[in-house]
Design a protein around this motif. Structure first.
Motif, PDB file in Angstrom:
ATOM      1  N   LYS A 370       0.854  -1.180   0.000  1.00  0.00           N
ATOM      2  CA  LYS A 370       0.000   0.000   0.000  1.00  0.00           C
ATOM      3  C   LYS A 370       0.895   1.236   0.000  1.00  0.00           C
ATOM      4  O   LYS A 370       2.094   1.141   0.311  1.00  0.00           O
ATOM      5  CB  LYS A 370      -0.912  -0.004   1.233  1.00  0.00           C
ATOM      6  CG  LYS A 370      -0.162   0.012   2.550  1.00  0.00           C
ATOM      7  CD  LYS A 370      -1.062  -0.295   3.727  1.00  0.00           C
ATOM      8  CE  LYS A 370      -1.476  -1.737   3.723  1.00  0.00           C
ATOM      9  NZ  LYS A 370      -2.307  -2.088   4.897  1.00  0.00           N
ATOM     10  N   PRO A 371       0.376   2.410  -0.351  1.00  0.00           N
ATOM     11  CA  PRO A 371       1.189   3.632  -0.281  1.00  0.00           C
ATOM     12  C   PRO A 371       1.515   3.971   1.172  1.00  0.00           C
ATOM     13  O   PRO A 371       0.603   4.137   1.997  1.00  0.00           O
ATOM     14  CB  PRO A 371       0.294   4.700  -0.917  1.00  0.00           C
ATOM     15  CG  PRO A 371      -0.724   3.939  -1.698  1.00  0.00           C
ATOM     16  CD  PRO A 371      -0.941   2.659  -0.951  1.00  0.00           C
ATOM     17  N   ILE A 372       2.790   4.035   1.502  1.00  0.00           N
ATOM     18  CA  ILE A 372       3.200   4.326   2.883  1.00  0.00           C
ATOM     19  C   ILE A 372       4.307   5.366   2.887  1.00  0.00           C
ATOM     20  O   ILE A 372       5.049   5.515   1.917  1.00  0.00           O
ATOM     21  CB  ILE A 372       3.678   3.065   3.610  1.00  0.00           C
ATOM     22  CG1 ILE A 372       4.892   2.457   2.890  1.00  0.00           C
ATOM     23  CG2 ILE A 372       2.565   2.049   3.764  1.00  0.00           C
ATOM     24  CD1 ILE A 372       5.592   1.375   3.681  1.00  0.00           C
ATOM     25  N   GLN A 373       4.400   6.075   4.020  1.00  0.00           N
ATOM     26  CA  GLN A 373       5.492   7.010   4.248  1.00  0.00           C
ATOM     27  C   GLN A 373       6.520   6.298   5.119  1.00  0.00           C
ATOM     28  O   GLN A 373       6.196   5.806   6.214  1.00  0.00           O
ATOM     29  CB  GLN A 373       4.962   8.269   4.931  1.00  0.00           C
ATOM     30  CG  GLN A 373       5.849   9.476   4.781  1.00  0.00           C
ATOM     31  CD  GLN A 373       5.176  10.712   5.342  1.00  0.00           C
ATOM     32  OE1 GLN A 373       4.691  10.698   6.469  1.00  0.00           O
ATOM     33  NE2 GLN A 373       5.116  11.771   4.557  1.00  0.00           N
ATOM     34  N   VAL A 405       6.170   5.437  -0.815  1.00  0.00           N
ATOM     35  CA  VAL A 405       6.494   4.274  -1.637  1.00  0.00           C
ATOM     36  C   VAL A 405       5.373   3.257  -1.512  1.00  0.00           C
ATOM     37  O   VAL A 405       4.547   3.321  -0.601  1.00  0.00           O
ATOM     38  CB  VAL A 405       7.836   3.632  -1.220  1.00  0.00           C
ATOM     39  CG1 VAL A 405       8.976   4.627  -1.330  1.00  0.00           C
ATOM     40  CG2 VAL A 405       7.747   3.073   0.194  1.00  0.00           C
ATOM     41  N   GLN A 406       5.342   2.316  -2.449  1.00  0.00           N
ATOM     42  CA  GLN A 406       4.356   1.235  -2.417  1.00  0.00           C
ATOM     43  C   GLN A 406       5.006   0.019  -1.769  1.00  0.00           C
ATOM     44  O   GLN A 406       5.889  -0.607  -2.343  1.00  0.00           O
ATOM     45  CB  GLN A 406       3.896   0.902  -3.844  1.00  0.00           C
ATOM     46  CG  GLN A 406       2.760  -0.106  -3.928  1.00  0.00           C
ATOM     47  CD  GLN A 406       1.404   0.542  -3.678  1.00  0.00           C
ATOM     48  OE1 GLN A 406       1.281   1.769  -3.713  1.00  0.00           O
ATOM     49  NE2 GLN A 406       0.399  -0.264  -3.422  1.00  0.00           N
ATOM     50  N   ALA A 407       4.582  -0.317  -0.548  1.00  0.00           N
ATOM     51  CA  ALA A 407       5.220  -1.423   0.167  1.00  0.00           C
ATOM     52  C   ALA A 407       4.335  -1.867   1.324  1.00  0.00           C
ATOM     53  O   ALA A 407       3.325  -1.228   1.656  1.00  0.00           O
ATOM     54  CB  ALA A 407       6.603  -1.003   0.675  1.00  0.00           C
ATOM     55  N   ASP A 408       4.738  -2.968   1.966  1.00  0.00           N
ATOM     56  CA  ASP A 408       4.091  -3.454   3.178  1.00  0.00           C
ATOM     57  C   ASP A 408       4.798  -2.795   4.362  1.00  0.00           C
ATOM     58  O   ASP A 408       6.009  -2.963   4.542  1.00  0.00           O
ATOM     59  CB  ASP A 408       4.228  -4.974   3.249  1.00  0.00           C
ATOM     60  CG  ASP A 408       3.501  -5.567   4.450  1.00  0.00           C
ATOM     61  OD1 ASP A 408       3.307  -4.842   5.444  1.00  0.00           O
ATOM     62  OD2 ASP A 408       3.131  -6.753   4.396  1.00  0.00           O
ATOM     63  N   PRO A 409       4.104  -2.034   5.215  1.00  0.00           N
ATOM     64  CA  PRO A 409       4.763  -1.331   6.325  1.00  0.00           C
ATOM     65  C   PRO A 409       5.469  -2.274   7.285  1.00  0.00           C
ATOM     66  O   PRO A 409       6.532  -1.946   7.813  1.00  0.00           O
ATOM     67  CB  PRO A 409       3.616  -0.572   6.997  1.00  0.00           C
ATOM     68  CG  PRO A 409       2.362  -1.235   6.527  1.00  0.00           C
ATOM     69  CD  PRO A 409       2.656  -1.763   5.182  1.00  0.00           C
ATOM     70  N   ILE A 410       4.887  -3.459   7.506  1.00  0.00           N
ATOM     71  CA  ILE A 410       5.525  -4.418   8.411  1.00  0.00           C
ATOM     72  C   ILE A 410       6.847  -4.896   7.822  1.00  0.00           C
ATOM     73  O   ILE A 410       7.856  -5.032   8.528  1.00  0.00           O
ATOM     74  CB  ILE A 410       4.575  -5.611   8.673  1.00  0.00           C
ATOM     75  CG1 ILE A 410       3.304  -5.124   9.382  1.00  0.00           C
ATOM     76  CG2 ILE A 410       5.268  -6.688   9.494  1.00  0.00           C
ATOM     77  CD1 ILE A 410       2.261  -6.191   9.587  1.00  0.00           C
ATOM     78  N   GLN A 411       6.855  -5.122   6.511  1.00  0.00           N
ATOM     79  CA  GLN A 411       8.091  -5.573   5.877  1.00  0.00           C
ATOM     80  C   GLN A 411       9.155  -4.488   5.866  1.00  0.00           C
ATOM     81  O   GLN A 411      10.337  -4.773   6.052  1.00  0.00           O
ATOM     82  CB  GLN A 411       7.797  -6.046   4.450  1.00  0.00           C
ATOM     83  CG  GLN A 411       7.027  -7.354   4.379  1.00  0.00           C
ATOM     84  CD  GLN A 411       6.933  -7.909   2.967  1.00  0.00           C
ATOM     85  OE1 GLN A 411       7.181  -7.200   1.995  1.00  0.00           O
ATOM     86  NE2 GLN A 411       6.574  -9.175   2.858  1.00  0.00           N
ATOM     87  N   VAL A 500      15.569  -9.455   3.760  1.00  0.00           N
ATOM     88  CA  VAL A 500      15.640  -8.049   3.339  1.00  0.00           C
ATOM     89  C   VAL A 500      15.710  -7.956   1.821  1.00  0.00           C
ATOM     90  O   VAL A 500      14.998  -7.161   1.188  1.00  0.00           O
ATOM     91  CB  VAL A 500      16.860  -7.353   3.987  1.00  0.00           C
ATOM     92  CG1 VAL A 500      17.146  -6.022   3.298  1.00  0.00           C
ATOM     93  CG2 VAL A 500      16.619  -7.136   5.466  1.00  0.00           C
ATOM     94  N   GLN A 501      16.567  -8.762   1.202  1.00  0.00           N
ATOM     95  CA  GLN A 501      16.688  -8.738  -0.256  1.00  0.00           C
ATOM     96  C   GLN A 501      15.377  -9.128  -0.926  1.00  0.00           C
ATOM     97  O   GLN A 501      14.957  -8.518  -1.912  1.00  0.00           O
ATOM     98  CB  GLN A 501      17.808  -9.666  -0.704  1.00  0.00           C
ATOM     99  CG  GLN A 501      18.103  -9.585  -2.194  1.00  0.00           C
ATOM    100  CD  GLN A 501      19.198 -10.534  -2.609  1.00  0.00           C
ATOM    101  OE1 GLN A 501      19.122 -11.733  -2.334  1.00  0.00           O
ATOM    102  NE2 GLN A 501      20.226 -10.014  -3.260  1.00  0.00           N
ATOM    103  N   GLY A 502      14.703 -10.154  -0.401  1.00  0.00           N
ATOM    104  CA  GLY A 502      13.424 -10.564  -0.971  1.00  0.00           C
ATOM    105  C   GLY A 502      12.378  -9.469  -0.875  1.00  0.00           C
ATOM    106  O   GLY A 502      11.624  -9.221  -1.826  1.00  0.00           O
ATOM    107  N   ILE A 503      12.328  -8.774   0.270  1.00  0.00           N
ATOM    108  CA  ILE A 503      11.358  -7.686   0.441  1.00  0.00           C
ATOM    109  C   ILE A 503      11.640  -6.552  -0.535  1.00  0.00           C
ATOM    110  O   ILE A 503      10.732  -6.031  -1.202  1.00  0.00           O
ATOM    111  CB  ILE A 503      11.394  -7.180   1.897  1.00  0.00           C
ATOM    112  CG1 ILE A 503      10.839  -8.250   2.844  1.00  0.00           C
ATOM    113  CG2 ILE A 503      10.601  -5.883   2.040  1.00  0.00           C
ATOM    114  CD1 ILE A 503      11.025  -7.928   4.313  1.00  0.00           C
TER     115      ILE A 503
END
Length: 672
Positions: A370-373, A405-411, A500-503
């Motif tokens: 999702k879009p996250i800061q 950015v578009q990412a998972d905040p937990i990741q 980390v690399q996979g994320i």
């Protein structure tokens, strides 16, 4: 009254007048003649001046070859005065011959052909072309010749020089051990083949069409390079280089094509082809060797991965089995076992997290992107880190970007924690400075082309650096391998950098490492910035609601089907279970209106969950379906949307997550 004149007087007067008239006419004719003669002399002078001004030697001949008139250029050529030329035969003056005509005399031939005839002679170390044009009168009667001499010495010398240069060029081409040929760009006719090409093809095909001689085709090649060698103005475009396989020779060639000007000034295609078959074989052998090496490295990595997984799962299973035995013992003696059950649940959670890490490493899990800061996530991570790092390590944040950015905040939180933990571990003995930076950088294609699925443009750059001893060069190539670690077993599993690399790769980003013994290690993470959305936050549900709807559960594992039934019934739902997808389909066919929801496993014998869902919705299109899976390459968001699957639940099943999903799907079905 005057008397009439006598006949004699009249006759005398007439004679007198006739004399006067005759005298006047004679005078007038003389005047006209003088004027005509002057004009003729003036015209003759102008013609002679023009005649003399011509640089080529010219002469007018009668039908016998006698020179009637000549220009100054001819007088200079023969070095004779005009009176020594006019009236003599042309062969006497020009050739110094006493015979009536020279062999192959163009005048004689022009007399017969009534058209221009030419010949070439040598005179005073020069080459001259003689052209004789017949002059015809009325009734095609020959009245003379125009004799023109042209000095062709410079032209012939230039032609000889060009011929010599051309011959040198062909000699050089013949000495090269590459197949070289020249072909006409309009007709494809082969104009030249060098020695090496003739030997390679066992023949000289000069004069044939290149497509027939070299390729055995019935027409020009579909990928002929001619159109690419000349621009719209007809000028050469330069060298065109490409690889090709020739079926006739069974060899690979590196071809260099270009347009050049041939000896006759026409544009032709020159092709120089170098045999690269050996290089191709070496390249194929290198690829085979690399493939074998990669396979060996893969097997080594799998061995490392399997060892790490076995170690972690054995620890988890030991806790599950141990606490379960204690709980069973307590149950048999009517003692409470809540604490033991909590430990079992905790161990199960560790097992679930381990599987999630492995799938994240292999890029098989779908994150909640999702879009996250990123800035608030980094701040929160640094708060947690401060308590776990020794006081000898100073944290220096420089968070200068609020990019989204578009990412998972937990990741992303996991990325920050893993990299910072590794940096802290590197400085734990001597202390040091942990630098965390957030900046923005525009990446060029030269950088992004080295990474799959990464595009150029604006990126958020996360830098995590330490000033510890750095990473030993001998292990730099292995730091992202799963379960590779320099820590003790109780300090970590070695999955951190692999995860980390996979994320980062899942986010279409990249991670780089700069390392030195003097400055420590610096990890840079690049994530693409988005500008079309606002950051969102995750809201957690405080209460798990229940319901009283009818649910059909399908799972080929009886314990899991029974577990799902018991969990759902505790929340008030009425549940039917089937351990066969075929039996479940038959039940639904008999009672399609009896169920509000179907929860099915994905991987089952005879009929998978997606196929079952499609057959159920063919019977009743509005039936909502939830699929449960532990791992499946077949399931992806596009397939779920295509099949109208309402939700996907990942195993191992967590009670609250399952019940929240079921309630959400049922409520959405009611609203729909």
């Amino acid at each position: 009254m005057q008397s009439k004149p006598s006949y004699q007087e009249l006759q005398a007067r007439i004679e007198y007048l006739e004399k006067q008239v005759a005298t006047g006419c004679k005078n007038r004719n003389a005047t006209r003649q003088n004027r005509a003669e002057k004009e003729l002399k003036a015209a003759s002078k102008r013609w002679q001046d023009t005649f003399n001004a011509m640089s080529e030697p010219l002469a007018l001949l009668d039908t016998q070859g006698i020179i009637l008139q000549c220009n100054s250029a001819l007088l200079r050529l023969v070095d004779m005065p005009e009176q020594g030329v006019i009236g003599r035969h042309c062969w006497q003056v020009i050739h110094g011959s006493s015979i009536c005509a020279i062999p192959d005399c163009p005048s004689k031939r022009a007399q017969m052909s009534r058209s221009r005839e030419t010949t070439v002679i040598d005179r005073d170390n020069r080459r001259y072309e003689i052209a004789v044009d017949p002059q015809l009168g009325d009734h095609d009667q020959l009245i003379g010749f125009v004799h023109i001499m042209s000095d062709i010495t410079p032209r012939e010398r230039a032609a000889q020089a060009l011929q010599s240069s051309h011959q040198t060029f062909l000699t050089v081409l013949d000495s090269i051990d590459a197949t070289i040929y020249v072909a006409d760009m309009a007709t494809h006719e082969i104009l030249f083949m060098n020695r090496h090409m003739k030997e390679t093809l066992n023949g000289d095909f000069t004069g044939q069409a290149c497509w027939r001689a070299f390729k055995g085709r019935s027409g020009p090649c579909s990928r002929c390079s001619n159109s690419q060698l000349i621009d719209k103005n007809g000028n050469p475009t330069g060298v065109l280089m490409y690889e090709g396989f020739n079926k006739r020779t069974g060899r690979w060639y590196l071809n260099y094509d270009r347009a050049i000007k041939w000896i006759d000034d026409r544009m032709v295609r020159l092709q120089v082809a170098t045999d690269i078959t050996q290089l191709k074989d070496m390249e194929q052998q290198r690829r085979h060797t690399e493939q074998q090496l990669r396979q060996a490295q893969k097997m080594e990595a799998i061995g490392t991965l399997a060892g790490g997984i076995a170690h972690d799962f054995n620890n988890i299973l030991s806790a599950i089995m141990g606490y379960s035995e204690l709980a069973l013992d307590d149950a048999l003696h009517n003692r409470t076992s809540a604490n033991y059950i909590r430990e079992v649940v905790k161990a199960g959670g560790r097992a679930r997290d381990l599987v999630h890490q492995i799938l994240t490493f292999s890029r098989q899990t779908e994150a909640e992107s999702k879009p996250i800061q990123v800035k608030p996530i980094v701040k929160e991570a640094l708060k947690l880190l401060r308590a776990s790092l020794p006081s000898t390590i100073e944290i220096r944040p420089a968070l200068d970007s609020d990019a989204i950015v578009q990412a998972d905040p937990i990741q992303i939180h996991q990325v920050i924690m893993n990299l910072c933990t590794n940096a802290g571990h590197a400085m734990r003995d001597q202390g040091g400075i942990l630098t965390v930076e957030l900046t923005e950088e525009t990446l060029t294609p030269e950088f992004t082309n080295h990474y799959n699925e990464m595009t150029s443009g604006e990126h958020l750059k996360i830098v995590i650096a330490d000033n510890g001893p750095g990473i030993p060069p001998s292990i730099m190539e292995k730091i992202f391998d799963p379960y590779f670690t320099t820590k003790h077993k109780e300090e970590g599993t070695g999955m951190g950098l692999a995860v980390v690399q996979g994320i980062v790769q899942n986010c279409r980003g990249a991670i780089t490492v700069c390392n030195s013994a003097e400055k420590g290690a610096k990890f840079s993470v690049y994530l693409p910035i988005i500008h079309t959305a606002q950051p969102v936050s995750v809201q957690l549900e405080a209460v798990v609601p229940g319901g009283n709807e009818r649910i059909l559960v399908v799972d080929d594992e009886p314990p899991l089907a029974d577990l799902s039934k018991k969990i759902m019934e505790r929340f008030g739902y009425r549940v039917s279970t089937r351990t066969s997808s075929i039996e479940a389909l038959e039940l639904f066919k008999r009672q399609p209106g009896e169920y509000d929801l179907v929860v099915t496993d994905m991987t089952m014998p005879h009929m998978t969950g997606d196929v079952l869902a499609r057959k159920l919705m063919a019977i009743r299109p509005d039936i909502p379906v939830v699929i449960c899976t532990g791992y499946s390459e077949k399931i992806n968001p596009e397939l779920l949307e295509h099949l109208n699957i309402k939700a996907l639940v990942l195993k191992p099943i967590i009670r609250n997550e399952l019940m929240l999903t079921i309630r959400q799907v049922l409520d959405d079905a009611k609203d729909g």
